[in-house]
Design a protein around this motif. Structure first.
Motif, PDB file in Angstrom:
ATOM      1  N   TRP A 141      19.971  -2.579 -14.930  1.00 24.61           N
ATOM      2  CA  TRP A 141      18.722  -2.763 -14.179  1.00 24.61           C
ATOM      3  C   TRP A 141      17.820  -1.543 -14.333  1.00 24.61           C
ATOM      4  O   TRP A 141      18.272  -0.406 -14.322  1.00 24.61           O
ATOM      5  N   THR A 142      16.527  -1.789 -14.464  1.00 22.64           N
ATOM      6  CA  THR A 142      15.558  -0.685 -14.525  1.00 22.64           C
ATOM      7  C   THR A 142      14.425  -0.971 -13.542  1.00 22.64           C
ATOM      8  O   THR A 142      13.966  -2.115 -13.418  1.00 22.64           O
ATOM      9  N   PRO A 143      13.952   0.049 -12.837  1.00 25.75           N
ATOM     10  CA  PRO A 143      12.855  -0.165 -11.886  1.00 25.75           C
ATOM     11  C   PRO A 143      11.531  -0.331 -12.606  1.00 25.75           C
ATOM     12  O   PRO A 143      11.354   0.111 -13.745  1.00 25.75           O
ATOM     13  N   LEU A 144      10.597  -0.974 -11.932  1.00 26.44           N
ATOM     14  CA  LEU A 144       9.236  -1.053 -12.439  1.00 26.44           C
ATOM     15  C   LEU A 144       8.546   0.285 -12.219  1.00 26.44           C
ATOM     16  O   LEU A 144       8.893   1.034 -11.307  1.00 26.44           O
ATOM     17  N   LYS A 145       7.582   0.586 -13.063  1.00 30.25           N
ATOM     18  CA  LYS A 145       6.861   1.843 -12.927  1.00 30.25           C
ATOM     19  C   LYS A 145       5.766   1.714 -11.869  1.00 30.25           C
ATOM     20  O   LYS A 145       5.292   0.619 -11.567  1.00 30.25           O
ATOM     21  N   LEU A 146       5.397   2.859 -11.330  1.00 26.12           N
ATOM     22  CA  LEU A 146       4.379   2.910 -10.284  1.00 26.12           C
ATOM     23  C   LEU A 146       3.006   3.174 -10.887  1.00 26.12           C
ATOM     24  O   LEU A 146       2.883   3.889 -11.894  1.00 26.12           O
ATOM     25  N   PRO A 147       1.968   2.609 -10.291  1.00 29.05           N
ATOM     26  CA  PRO A 147       0.617   2.924 -10.770  1.00 29.05           C
ATOM     27  C   PRO A 147       0.339   4.418 -10.653  1.00 29.05           C
ATOM     28  O   PRO A 147       0.805   5.082  -9.734  1.00 29.05           O
ATOM     29  N   ARG A 148      -0.412   4.942 -11.593  1.00 25.49           N
ATOM     30  CA  ARG A 148      -0.746   6.355 -11.562  1.00 25.49           C
ATOM     31  C   ARG A 148      -1.630   6.671 -10.362  1.00 25.49           C
ATOM     32  O   ARG A 148      -2.456   5.858  -9.956  1.00 25.49           O
ATOM     33  N   THR A 149      -1.451   7.836  -9.811  1.00 24.94           N
ATOM     34  CA  THR A 149      -2.215   8.267  -8.645  1.00 24.94           C
ATOM     35  C   THR A 149      -3.218   9.349  -9.037  1.00 24.94           C
ATOM     36  O   THR A 149      -3.106   9.967 -10.112  1.00 24.94           O
ATOM     37  N   GLU A 150      -4.159   9.586  -8.158  1.00 26.40           N
ATOM     38  CA  GLU A 150      -5.128  10.656  -8.410  1.00 26.40           C
ATOM     39  C   GLU A 150      -4.423  12.004  -8.491  1.00 26.40           C
ATOM     40  O   GLU A 150      -4.800  12.863  -9.296  1.00 26.40           O
ATOM     41  N   GLU A 151      -3.400  12.193  -7.679  1.00 22.89           N
ATOM     42  CA  GLU A 151      -2.645  13.456  -7.714  1.00 22.89           C
ATOM     43  C   GLU A 151      -1.963  13.642  -9.061  1.00 22.89           C
ATOM     44  O   GLU A 151      -1.984  14.731  -9.645  1.00 22.89           O
ATOM     45  N   ALA A 152      -1.351  12.557  -9.576  1.00 20.46           N
ATOM     46  CA  ALA A 152      -0.676  12.652 -10.876  1.00 20.46           C
ATOM     47  C   ALA A 152      -1.674  12.903 -11.997  1.00 20.46           C
ATOM     48  O   ALA A 152      -1.383  13.619 -12.970  1.00 20.46           O
ATOM     49  N   ASN A 153      -2.850  12.324 -11.888  1.00 20.45           N
ATOM     50  CA  ASN A 153      -3.856  12.490 -12.939  1.00 20.45           C
ATOM     51  C   ASN A 153      -4.580  13.829 -12.859  1.00 20.45           C
ATOM     52  O   ASN A 153      -5.168  14.283 -13.844  1.00 20.45           O
ATOM     53  N   SER A 154      -4.541  14.482 -11.713  1.00 23.08           N
ATOM     54  CA  SER A 154      -5.333  15.703 -11.509  1.00 23.08           C
ATOM     55  C   SER A 154      -4.850  16.869 -12.363  1.00 23.08           C
ATOM     56  O   SER A 154      -5.603  17.834 -12.567  1.00 23.08           O
ATOM     57  N   ILE A 155      -3.612  16.820 -12.848  1.00 28.82           N
ATOM     58  CA  ILE A 155      -3.104  17.938 -13.657  1.00 28.82           C
ATOM     59  C   ILE A 155      -3.618  17.860 -15.099  1.00 28.82           C
ATOM     60  O   ILE A 155      -3.419  18.791 -15.877  1.00 28.82           O
ATOM     61  N   TYR A 156      -4.258  16.755 -15.459  1.00 31.30           N
ATOM     62  CA  TYR A 156      -4.838  16.623 -16.801  1.00 31.30           C
ATOM     63  C   TYR A 156      -6.253  17.197 -16.773  1.00 31.30           C
ATOM     64  O   TYR A 156      -7.052  16.844 -15.904  1.00 31.30           O
ATOM     65  N   THR A 157      -6.551  18.057 -17.734  1.00 32.84           N
ATOM     66  CA  THR A 157      -7.878  18.683 -17.823  1.00 32.84           C
ATOM     67  C   THR A 157      -8.401  18.561 -19.244  1.00 32.84           C
ATOM     68  O   THR A 157      -7.691  18.087 -20.148  1.00 32.84           O
TER      69      THR A 157
END
Length: 505
Positions: free
Chosen positions: A169-185
């Motif tokens: 069994w594998t879990p489904l992935k979670l939608p990306r959050t603003e916090e997760a995206n904020s580290i990309y510059t």
């Protein structure tokens, strides 16, 4: 593999087989007819209710979430939460066995507990589900402030043990959050958008991972001792020519391989669930106060965002969710808002006083909890059930208090998978997928003696042919058949005997 032992374990292991089948009795429906068919709130002992569900739902539940009593010696009104360890284990073991039977092959079960029983439960679930089916122990940050009255440590977290029906069994992935995206510059204004610098080195040997390369300023770079380049020199130069390598603002830093936000997938779920993302105990109590402002606080309900996270990674629209310790109804409420089908089981009177009114509010479109996050506007429906009479007595005989419509609905659901919504007042229960289903039971043919008319004879068969003149295969349930196997086969009739061909399911 080590096993957990306790007083009365053998009795606990035999309990799932000995629990009698009860029929479910629908008391009322709410909202749309389709929703009322798919979604169930059941009041009654969850051990009996789980056994009653097996003929209908074995192997169909995609996600099970349960929040059983924590055995904290702080009993509250709705549960006996002050059990010795052995009693608690004897309580939970047979329920886990039945829950596993209800779980789909691609399903998962989530059990919320604190330190009082979590570690015992881990060993017990290894035994019931298999150690290879252990997925993880999610840590939920339940507290948003320290409790200075604690004698030793102020507890900040609960455990959520996750097991699957099968090891792959594998879990489904979670939608990306603003916090997760904020580290990309995007310091170099790359037209491909924000990116994250990736480590160019690896710890494991790579056949082309030892070389020296010069950067834009002529400075040479090699992996530090014991490490290797992650890709070959040719690949690194191709990426550099495509603008996918970052040498620092002055071009004099070690190369970093860009990972673009536009090219990364959704998020793999992590094991630490913080209150800022999924709520805390305070969150859930505030949600309950908003729903029932005149009621006292309900024990320790779970916040809707916590159940939302569970369902996000374990199920999709239309999947079936089960909570056999429904409590205040949070799992059912969240499942409804997330457009899952659901079954909730609760023993206490608050199944009527809290769970049903809460679900009525959900159907009406209440805007608390996760409603705005999932754009919930109301709709759907559910049915409220209680446990009916036992279907069979101690000797395996069908209980005479079980009336024809009740058994008819039970058999119709067993055979077709469709809940028995119609009024059963004829031996012909209905036609499904080209098969006509009949039940001979409890004087349905007009004889006032309950045991009469239950035997399939030539005369009875003639009557059944009149009820369904179409040339269809027949499935007939009855006490016994006076028609021989050869004729039954020739006339395309399959006979099933009551109670054996019912109770054995």
């Amino acid at each position: 593999m080590p096993f957990l032992d306790w007083v009365n374990k053998n009795q606990a292991k035999s309990t799932p087989r000995e629990v009698p089948y009860h029929l479910l009795k629908r008391e009322s429906t709410y909202g749309s007819t389709a929703g009322a068919t798919e979604n169930l709130i059941i009041q009654g002992d969850n051990l009996l209710a789980l056994k009653a569900l097996l003929p209908f739902y074995a192997g169909q539940v995609k996600c099970i979430f349960i929040d059983p009593p924590y055995n904290t010696k702080s009993a509250f009104e709705h549960y006996d939460d002050n059990l010795e360890h052995s009693q608690w284990l004897s309580m939970i073991y047979p329920r886990l066995v039945l829950l596993r039977e209800l779980l789909a092959e691609d399903g998962s079960i989530w059990v919320s507990l604190d330190d009082n029983e979590a570690h015992y439960l881990k060993v017990l679930m290894d035994e019931v589900f298999g150690r290879r089916c252990f997925v993880t122990n999610v840590i939920w940050e339940k507290a948003d402030s320290p409790r200075n009255s604690a004698r030793q440590f102020s507890s900040d977290h609960d455990h959520i043990l996750v097991y699957s029906k099968t090891p792959d069994w594998t879990p489904l992935k979670l939608p990306r959050t603003e916090e997760a995206n904020s580290i990309y510059t995007n310091p170099d204004a790359d037209p491909r958008g924000p990116w994250l610098p990736g480590d160019p080195y690896a710890n494991k040997p790579y056949s082309k991972g030892i070389y020296e390369i010069s950067g834009p300023t002529g400075r040479s770079f090699s992996p530090p001792p014991g490490r290797y380049w992650r890709i070959s020199e040719e690949k690194l130069r191709d990426l550099d020519s495509d603008g996918r390598v970052w040498w620092g603002p002055t071009g004099n830093a070690r190369p970093s391989i860009k990972r673009y936000l536009s090219e990364v997938s959704d998020l793999v779920p992590r094991t630490l669930w913080k209150r800022d993302s999924v709520g805390s105990n305070r969150t859930s109590k505030n949600e309950m106060r908003a729903l029932f402002p005149m009621e006292a606080s309900f024990g320790t309900p779970k916040p809707e965002a916590l159940i939302q996270r569970v369902l996000q990674v374990s199920s999709q629209d239309g999947d079936l969710v089960l909570d056999s310790f429904l409590g205040s109804g949070t799992t059912a409420a969240v499942a409804h808002k997330m457009r899952r089908r659901y079954i909730g089981i609760e023993m206490g009177e608050h199944a009527k006083t809290h769970c049903v009114p809460r679900m009525e509010k959900v159907v009406a479109g209440e805007q608390g909890g996760i409603s705005q996050a999932v754009n919930w506007q109301g709709g759907g429906g559910f049915s409220f059930y209680t446990l009916g009479d036992p279907a069979f007595d101690e000797d395996g005989r069908l209980n005479t208090v079980v009336k024809f419509p009740t058994l008819a609905a039970y058999i119709w659901h067993i055979e077709t998978g469709i809940p028995g919504q119609q009024a059963f007042n004829s031996p012909l229960l209905g036609i499904h997928d080209g098969v006509a289903y009949f039940l001979l039971y409890n004087g349905i043919l007009g004889d006032r003696r309950p045991s009469s008319g239950n035997v399939l004879t030539s005369a009875i068969l003639t009557h059944l042919r009149a009820l369904c003149p179409a040339d269809l295969p027949f499935m007939v349930y009855g006490e016994t058949s006076r028609i021989g196997p050869a004729r039954l086969a020739a006339e395309n009739i399959r006979f099933k005997q009551i109670p054996y061909d019912v109770s054995m399911r």
